[in-house]
Design a protein around this motif. Structure first.
Motif, PDB file in Angstrom:
ATOM      1  N   PHE A  50       0.782  -1.112   0.032  1.00  0.00           N
ATOM      2  CA  PHE A  50      -0.022  -0.093  -0.084  1.00  0.00           C
ATOM      3  C   PHE A  50       0.865   1.299  -0.082  1.00  0.00           C
ATOM      4  CE2 PHE A  50      -3.109  -2.801   1.681  1.00  0.00           C
ATOM      5  CZ  PHE A  50      -4.195  -2.608   1.064  1.00  0.00           C
ATOM      6  N   LEU A  56      -7.067   2.884   5.154  1.00  0.00           N
ATOM      7  CA  LEU A  56      -7.459   1.413   5.389  1.00  0.00           C
ATOM      8  C   LEU A  56      -7.952   1.141   6.981  1.00  0.00           C
ATOM      9  CD1 LEU A  56      -8.321  -1.424   4.189  1.00  0.00           C
ATOM     10  CD2 LEU A  56      -6.067  -1.878   4.725  1.00  0.00           C
ATOM     11  N   LEU A 110     -17.047   4.294  -0.843  1.00  0.00           N
ATOM     12  CA  LEU A 110     -17.161   4.863  -2.174  1.00  0.00           C
ATOM     13  C   LEU A 110     -17.540   6.249  -2.308  1.00  0.00           C
ATOM     14  CD1 LEU A 110     -18.608   1.733  -4.318  1.00  0.00           C
ATOM     15  CD2 LEU A 110     -16.531   2.989  -4.467  1.00  0.00           C
ATOM     16  N   GLU A 147      -8.866  10.848  -3.432  1.00  0.00           N
ATOM     17  CA  GLU A 147      -7.759  11.820  -3.064  1.00  0.00           C
ATOM     18  C   GLU A 147      -7.813  13.284  -3.684  1.00  0.00           C
ATOM     19  OE1 GLU A 147      -4.034   9.839  -4.135  1.00  0.00           O
ATOM     20  OE2 GLU A 147      -4.826   7.818  -3.653  1.00  0.00           O
ATOM     21  N   GLN A 161      -7.234  16.229  -6.023  1.00  0.00           N
ATOM     22  CA  GLN A 161      -6.618  16.476  -7.514  1.00  0.00           C
ATOM     23  C   GLN A 161      -4.862  16.990  -7.290  1.00  0.00           C
ATOM     24  OE1 GLN A 161      -7.624  15.448 -10.671  1.00  0.00           O
ATOM     25  NE2 GLN A 161      -5.433  15.959 -11.127  1.00  0.00           N
ATOM     26  N   ARG A 162      -4.025  16.269  -7.910  1.00  0.00           N
ATOM     27  CA  ARG A 162      -2.812  16.880  -7.630  1.00  0.00           C
ATOM     28  C   ARG A 162      -2.517  17.947  -9.085  1.00  0.00           C
ATOM     29  NH1 ARG A 162       1.589  12.421  -6.307  1.00  0.00           N
ATOM     30  NH2 ARG A 162       0.454  11.289  -7.867  1.00  0.00           N
ATOM     31  N   VAL A 163      -1.803  19.075  -8.761  1.00  0.00           N
ATOM     32  CA  VAL A 163      -1.619  19.781  -9.836  1.00  0.00           C
ATOM     33  C   VAL A 163       0.074  20.231  -9.739  1.00  0.00           C
ATOM     34  CG1 VAL A 163      -2.053  22.198 -10.385  1.00  0.00           C
ATOM     35  CG2 VAL A 163      -3.614  21.187  -9.187  1.00  0.00           C
ATOM     36  N   PRO A 164       0.551  20.095 -10.908  1.00  0.00           N
ATOM     37  CA  PRO A 164       1.862  20.481 -11.062  1.00  0.00           C
ATOM     38  C   PRO A 164       2.134  21.545 -10.739  1.00  0.00           C
ATOM     39  CG  PRO A 164       1.059  19.248 -12.914  1.00  0.00           C
ATOM     40  CD  PRO A 164      -0.173  19.800 -12.226  1.00  0.00           C
ATOM     41  N   ASN A 224       4.429  23.585 -11.475  1.00  0.00           N
ATOM     42  CA  ASN A 224       4.915  24.675 -12.523  1.00  0.00           C
ATOM     43  C   ASN A 224       3.742  25.424 -13.154  1.00  0.00           C
ATOM     44  OD1 ASN A 224       4.274  22.697 -14.128  1.00  0.00           O
ATOM     45  ND2 ASN A 224       6.282  22.074 -14.748  1.00  0.00           N
ATOM     46  N   LEU A 225       2.434  24.669 -13.103  1.00  0.00           N
ATOM     47  CA  LEU A 225       1.280  25.254 -13.460  1.00  0.00           C
ATOM     48  C   LEU A 225       0.680  26.285 -12.867  1.00  0.00           C
ATOM     49  CD1 LEU A 225      -0.829  22.374 -15.070  1.00  0.00           C
ATOM     50  CD2 LEU A 225       0.422  24.009 -16.276  1.00  0.00           C
ATOM     51  N   ARG A 270       0.090  32.047 -10.830  1.00  0.00           N
ATOM     52  CA  ARG A 270      -1.280  31.988 -10.980  1.00  0.00           C
ATOM     53  C   ARG A 270      -2.088  32.332  -9.673  1.00  0.00           C
ATOM     54  NH1 ARG A 270      -3.481  29.415 -15.463  1.00  0.00           N
ATOM     55  NH2 ARG A 270      -1.824  28.751 -16.727  1.00  0.00           N
ATOM     56  N   GLU A 315      -9.688  27.935 -14.340  1.00  0.00           N
ATOM     57  CA  GLU A 315      -9.374  26.786 -15.267  1.00  0.00           C
ATOM     58  C   GLU A 315      -8.991  25.832 -14.602  1.00  0.00           C
ATOM     59  OE1 GLU A 315      -5.924  29.729 -17.084  1.00  0.00           O
ATOM     60  OE2 GLU A 315      -7.309  30.363 -15.745  1.00  0.00           O
ATOM     61  N   LEU A 316      -8.333  25.807 -13.739  1.00  0.00           N
ATOM     62  CA  LEU A 316      -7.720  24.223 -13.082  1.00  0.00           C
ATOM     63  C   LEU A 316      -9.039  23.640 -12.367  1.00  0.00           C
ATOM     64  CD1 LEU A 316      -4.320  25.159 -11.866  1.00  0.00           C
ATOM     65  CD2 LEU A 316      -4.817  23.552 -13.473  1.00  0.00           C
ATOM     66  N   TRP A 358     -11.357  17.038 -11.387  1.00  0.00           N
ATOM     67  CA  TRP A 358     -12.972  16.179 -11.512  1.00  0.00           C
ATOM     68  C   TRP A 358     -13.181  16.175  -9.881  1.00  0.00           C
ATOM     69  CZ3 TRP A 358      -8.875  15.103 -14.885  1.00  0.00           C
ATOM     70  CH2 TRP A 358      -9.313  15.187 -16.028  1.00  0.00           C
ATOM     71  N   PRO A 389       6.585  27.974 -17.680  1.00  0.00           N
ATOM     72  CA  PRO A 389       6.523  26.667 -17.300  1.00  0.00           C
ATOM     73  C   PRO A 389       7.239  25.723 -17.994  1.00  0.00           C
ATOM     74  CG  PRO A 389       4.379  27.535 -17.921  1.00  0.00           C
ATOM     75  CD  PRO A 389       5.459  28.351 -18.396  1.00  0.00           C
ATOM     76  N   ALA A 390       7.739  24.650 -17.426  1.00  0.00           N
ATOM     77  CA  ALA A 390       8.629  23.779 -17.874  1.00  0.00           C
ATOM     78  C   ALA A 390       7.460  22.700 -18.929  1.00  0.00           C
ATOM     79  CB  ALA A 390       9.252  22.784 -16.955  1.00  0.00           C
ATOM     80  N   ILE A 391       6.659  22.379 -18.642  1.00  0.00           N
ATOM     81  CA  ILE A 391       5.533  21.963 -19.335  1.00  0.00           C
ATOM     82  C   ILE A 391       4.509  22.773 -19.706  1.00  0.00           C
ATOM     83  CG2 ILE A 391       4.077  19.894 -19.389  1.00  0.00           C
ATOM     84  CD1 ILE A 391       5.377  18.926 -16.936  1.00  0.00           C
ATOM     85  N   GLU A 404       1.061  24.281 -20.806  1.00  0.00           N
ATOM     86  CA  GLU A 404      -0.394  23.698 -20.271  1.00  0.00           C
ATOM     87  C   GLU A 404      -0.963  22.760 -21.171  1.00  0.00           C
ATOM     88  OE1 GLU A 404      -4.069  25.581 -17.988  1.00  0.00           O
ATOM     89  OE2 GLU A 404      -2.234  26.887 -18.010  1.00  0.00           O
ATOM     90  N   TRP A 427      -4.458  15.224 -18.150  1.00  0.00           N
ATOM     91  CA  TRP A 427      -5.036  14.686 -16.726  1.00  0.00           C
ATOM     92  C   TRP A 427      -5.451  13.411 -16.976  1.00  0.00           C
ATOM     93  CZ3 TRP A 427      -4.032  17.833 -12.766  1.00  0.00           C
ATOM     94  CH2 TRP A 427      -3.567  18.965 -12.937  1.00  0.00           C
ATOM     95  N   LYS A 473      -7.353  10.350 -15.100  1.00  0.00           N
ATOM     96  CA  LYS A 473      -8.165  10.170 -13.801  1.00  0.00           C
ATOM     97  C   LYS A 473      -8.185   8.920 -13.255  1.00  0.00           C
ATOM     98  CE  LYS A 473     -12.352  10.822 -15.422  1.00  0.00           C
ATOM     99  NZ  LYS A 473     -13.826  10.911 -15.591  1.00  0.00           N
ATOM    100  N   HIS A 474      -8.314   8.847 -11.823  1.00  0.00           N
ATOM    101  CA  HIS A 474      -8.274   7.502 -11.096  1.00  0.00           C
ATOM    102  C   HIS A 474      -9.360   6.815 -11.720  1.00  0.00           C
ATOM    103  CE1 HIS A 474      -5.064   7.631  -8.304  1.00  0.00           C
ATOM    104  NE2 HIS A 474      -5.116   9.116  -8.033  1.00  0.00           N
ATOM    105  N   LYS A 520     -12.415   4.781 -11.758  1.00  0.00           N
ATOM    106  CA  LYS A 520     -13.625   4.608 -10.677  1.00  0.00           C
ATOM    107  C   LYS A 520     -13.628   3.083 -10.076  1.00  0.00           C
ATOM    108  CE  LYS A 520     -16.972   7.240  -8.659  1.00  0.00           C
ATOM    109  NZ  LYS A 520     -16.262   7.816  -7.698  1.00  0.00           N
ATOM    110  N   GLN A 541     -13.787  -1.936  -4.216  1.00  0.00           N
ATOM    111  CA  GLN A 541     -13.639  -1.094  -3.044  1.00  0.00           C
ATOM    112  C   GLN A 541     -13.693  -1.999  -1.715  1.00  0.00           C
ATOM    113  OE1 GLN A 541     -13.135   2.071  -3.158  1.00  0.00           O
ATOM    114  NE2 GLN A 541     -12.830   2.344  -0.804  1.00  0.00           N
ATOM    115  N   TYR A 565     -12.153  -4.851  -1.642  1.00  0.00           N
ATOM    116  CA  TYR A 565     -10.753  -5.446  -1.638  1.00  0.00           C
ATOM    117  C   TYR A 565     -10.940  -7.064  -1.791  1.00  0.00           C
ATOM    118  CZ  TYR A 565      -8.395  -1.313  -0.524  1.00  0.00           C
ATOM    119  OH  TYR A 565      -7.739   0.097  -0.635  1.00  0.00           O
TER     120      TYR A 565
END
Ligand code: SF4
Ligand code: SF4
Lengths: 469, 201
Positions: A380, A388, A437, A442, A444-447, A449-450, A454, A463-464, A469, B2-4, B6, B11, B13-14, B16, B22, B24
């Motif tokens: 994990f 968990l 469920l 988790e 959302q992770r945002v890089p 450098n973006l 801002r 925008e972000l 989601w 920015p290095a990347i 936009e 993106w 997505k995980h 679902k 869930q 397990y």
């Protein structure tokens, strides 16, 4: 004579300790071999198959490479003879103390765990038992139990026993009939984390420290569901005494049937307590080199290893005693009931051997489960580990406890309890599954450098947040 | 900046999870079935175990494997090397020692009086093989090299030639030469494709 001054029961205890110690160390050695063999088999390999014993006898020559049975011995000799490197930057006191704590606590927990048919102390102060006189000591052997039932003081029996002739039954645990039973195992097992924490801290190494920190967080988290799951046993049986729990199961049926959910939670928790995959974050090789034992070498490393496997064996015995009925096996042990007890009888010895074999077989089954699960489930992430424990296993533990308490209080015949518990466990699992469920996932992770130049946070950036989601 | 950019960010997505995933347990049970089926298959011997029982069962290595060196012989059994020092110059580990001497044979100027490779220093890169203009030095598929001392591991000319004899006898020649017959670069002038260098072949 000096010999007369030593109580005979003391000598018996010393011998028992010796036997248990030897047996556990041998079992540890061979479980490392089994571990390697099982890993090999699961991965379609052969595993160690060369190290054996060359006894110089032609008819024993098959032992030379037989299943690699000499491997544990060879490993031990290697560990002993290797150079013991103590890095200059360690905190020497704790560095030396840590492996001792790790192995000492693991072995200490073994003291109360029985591995065969031990006598069950009658309930004191209970009129239903025929008004037994309260005594300061608990019977350690069946002889003493019989004496107690006759109203004799155990102390007198013990003092009177000065020779092996008085020893009529086998003592299957170092300290049988400890009334705090599995509480003692948990207390001592909880100390084991100090070995890891001290090892990581005294190593003065960031990897070791990270490993030991993870370990402490993990053990603390998983002790809660573990405690909740065994509380059910306490509610059902009404005693922490391991012998009494096994005895209860002999009369009513195994507790795994009465509390399947608690059994599952307990199983998962002991995986975490033993730092086994999928919970082996304290020593995950990919991120932390070796985790808390990175700086250890030679015999000190071997001691950590020993402690870990001893812990596995202890918890497996505990699981077998708590949920899998100890030495009980339906039909087999029922058939043994007719055998008279006492030493001179050959049947008694067979009976003891069978019961011990059943107990050890159950222990072996759980060890095997440990090993198969290791190659099934991935490790994990740390956040998953924590969620968990706190979001799934804690609520499940509470639900299971509620179910056990309700079935104990309101539901009478045993089979109704079984059905109720089965349904309750299934429903609780579904409930917690559905609930988790619906929990937010988790973030959302945002890089980074973006985000530069801002709005300060991702959620306030239109925008972000539209993309998140 | 920015290095990347936009627009280059995708993106992901995980996925679902379903209820069974869930919880397990069903998926873990599935995994256990896979694990245990492998275990059972290995124990009953119904799947093919890839393990080679090494000392009894030698691996068959590809001919371009880079193991112990050999010094090739020509058709007359003489050492092929012309003592040009190309290999020792190319060697990144500086482990080739050559002492050249005037050749006793009319078809070349020099031959190696001494030719020693320190097999312990060698990194088995194969540069010597590539550098040699006459394909005199080659790396073979012999990999299990052992010795009782460092001196044992200094392979001299005789030893290297004996490796040639050994590998020819075993039929495990390296890529370039087959059964002691040398490749084009070593063939007498005028017999064909002598201009193509061995380094390209
Ligand atoms: S293989 Fe590489 S290191 Fe070894 S002798 Fe040839 S050039 Fe030198
Ligand atoms: S490159 Fe070839 S010919 Fe030149 S010295 Fe080395 S082995 Fe001999």
């Amino acid at each position: 004579m000096l010999f007369d001054l030593i109580p005979f029961s003391f000598l018996v205890t010393i011998v028992t300790i010796g036997i248990v110690f030897g047996a556990v160390l041998t079992a540890v050695g061979y479980s490392t071999l089994l571990e390697r063999k099982v890993s090999a088999w699961v991965q379609d390999r052969v595993g160690p198959n060369r190290t054996g014993f060359d006894l110089g006898q032609p008819w024993l020559s098959f032992l030379k490479g037989f299943f690699g049975l000499g491997q544990p011995l060879a490993d031990g000799v290697k560990f002993l003879l290797k150079e013991d490197v103590v890095p200059g930057h360690v905190d020497r006191v704790f560095y030396f103390l840590a492996p001792m704590i790790a192995v000492g606590t693991a072995l200490l927990a073994m003291a109360v765990v029985s591995f065969g048919d031990t006598p069950v102390a009658p309930v004191l102060h209970s009129s239903s038992e025929g008004g037994l006189k309260a005594q300061r000591m608990f019977p350690a052997t069946k002889t003493e139990l019989a004496a107690m039932k006759n109203g004799t003081n155990i102390q007198e029996v013990r003092d009177g026993a000065k020779s092996y002739e008085s020893l009529t039954t086998i003592k299957f645990a170092i300290a049988p009939n400890v009334d705090i039973g599995f509480l003692f195992v948990f207390a001592v097992g909880g100390l084991a984390v100090y070995g890891i924490v001290l090892g990581g801290w005294s190593s003065n190494n960031k990897y070791s420290l990270l490993g030991s920190l993870r370990s402490s967080a993990q053990v603390i988290s998983y002790e809660i569901p573990m405690g909740l799951s065994v509380l059910g046993v306490l509610v059902m049986v009404g005693s922490l005494n391991l012998e009494r729990i096994v005895d209860w199961q002999a009369r009513h049926g195994w507790l795994v049937a009465y509390q399947p959910l608690a059994c599952l939670l307990f199983l998962i928790s002991i995986f975490a307590e033993c730092n086994r995959l999928p919970f082996d974050l304290p020593e995950c090789e990919q991120e932390l080199v070796g985790g808390y034992h990175t700086e250890y070498s030679s015999m000190k490393f071997a001691l950590f290893f020993l402690g870990e496997y001893t812990h596995m064996i202890t918890t497996s015995f505990l699981m077998a005693a708590l949920f899998l009925g100890g030495w009980n096996l339906p039909f087999v042990t029922d058939a043994l009931k007719a055998v008279p007890e006492g030493f001179p009888d050959f049947g008694y010895l067979i009976c003891c051997a069978v019961k011990a074999a059943i107990f050890c077989g159950k222990m072996g089954f759980i060890i095997g489960l440990f090993m198969v699960v290791r190659w099934t489930i991935l490790r994990f992430k740390f956040n998953q580990l924590m969620s968990l424990a706190w979001k799934a296993m804690m609520p499940l533990g509470v639900l299971s406890l509620v179910g056990v308490a309700a079935s104990r209080q309101f539901i009478e015949p045993d089979y109704a309890k079984l059905i109720f518990q089965f349904l309750w466990s299934f429903a609780s699992l579904l409930l917690v599954g559905v609930a988790s469920l619906m929990l937010p996932g988790e973030p959302q992770r945002v890089p980074v450098n973006l985000l530069r130049g801002r709005a300060p946070s991702a959620s306030s950036s239109p925008e972000l947040s539209a993309k998140a989601w | 900046m920015p290095a990347i950019a936009e627009k280059n960010v995708r993106w992901v997505k995980h996925p679902k999870l379903s209820l069974a995933e869930q919880i397990y347990l069903p998926t873990i049970a599935q995994g256990m079935v896979t694990t245990i089926s492998h275990l059972v298959k290995t124990l009953t011997g119904t799947n093919s175990i890839q393990t080679q029982q090494y000392p009894e069962q030698k691996p068959s290595l590809p001919p371009h494997y880079r193991g112990v060196h050999r010094l090739n012989r020509d058709e007359q059994g003489r050492v092929k090397c012309v003592s040009c020092y190309m290999c020792s110059t190319a060697c990144p580990a500086n482990c080739i020692d050559i002492v050249a001497a005037p050749s006793p044979w009319p078809d070349r100027e020099k031959y190696p009086e001494l030719f020693v490779i320190d097999e312990l220093r060698c990194i088995y890169c194969g540069m010597c093989e590539q550098a040699c203009p006459v394909d005199a030095i080659e790396l073979t598929t012999i990999f299990d090299l052992t010795g009782m001392s460092r001196e044992d591991m200094m392979f001299d000319k005789e030893k290297l030639l004996s490796v040639f004899d050994q590998t020819v006898a075993m039929g495990t020649d390296p890529v370039r030469t087959k059964g002691g017959r040398l490749s084009v670069a070593a063939e007498p002038a005028g017999s064909g494709l002598t201009t193509s260098s061995s380094a390209q072949s």
